[in-house]
Motif scaffolding. Sequence first.
Motif: not given
Length: 176
Positions: A60-71, A92-99
């Motif tokens: 699996r792959m996680l994309v971390s830091g994706v804007a919440p509106a992105v589907k 898609l990870g929507h929680e992260a906002v920085d490193t």
Amino acid sequence: MIRRAASLLLIVWALGFALFVVLLPQPLPPARSDAIVVLTGGPGRIERGLALMRRGLAKRMLVSGVAPAVKPHELAARTRAPLALFDCCVDLGHEAVDTRSNGEETARWIAARRYRSVRLVTTDWHMPRAALELRHSLPRDVTVVGDAVKSDPNFGMLLMEYNKFLLRRAAVLVGL
């Protein structure tokens, strides 16, 4: 005495910066891992992760830091990746906002799936700090390998990132 100490400190800082620049991480050859984690924020990162997934190099792959509106379908269309790949294997990870929060979000995602190896994909200049954050958030028995996306950073960007890395490393050393 104070001048000598300050001069020595400046020399050590400058040598560290030179090493930081000269030893920027490189892309890794293809190899299997349990997971791939891509941190948003730079060109080529998501594409690199998707290319590795298409080769079957992770579960699996996680994309971390994706804007919440992105589907998922929007990201699939933007990257010209099959939606089926997103449906089966990309979160898609929507929680992260920085490193720092990328590391925390990724650690939760990895723990929930009990993965033991992860390939971290981010830009070459960002890799030292991103790997530090991820290793700080994960248990010691999880292997992290950094797969850098080559870039052409300017001097100011490298200088800023080196200082951020030093500050965060100092914070980790004192337990923050």
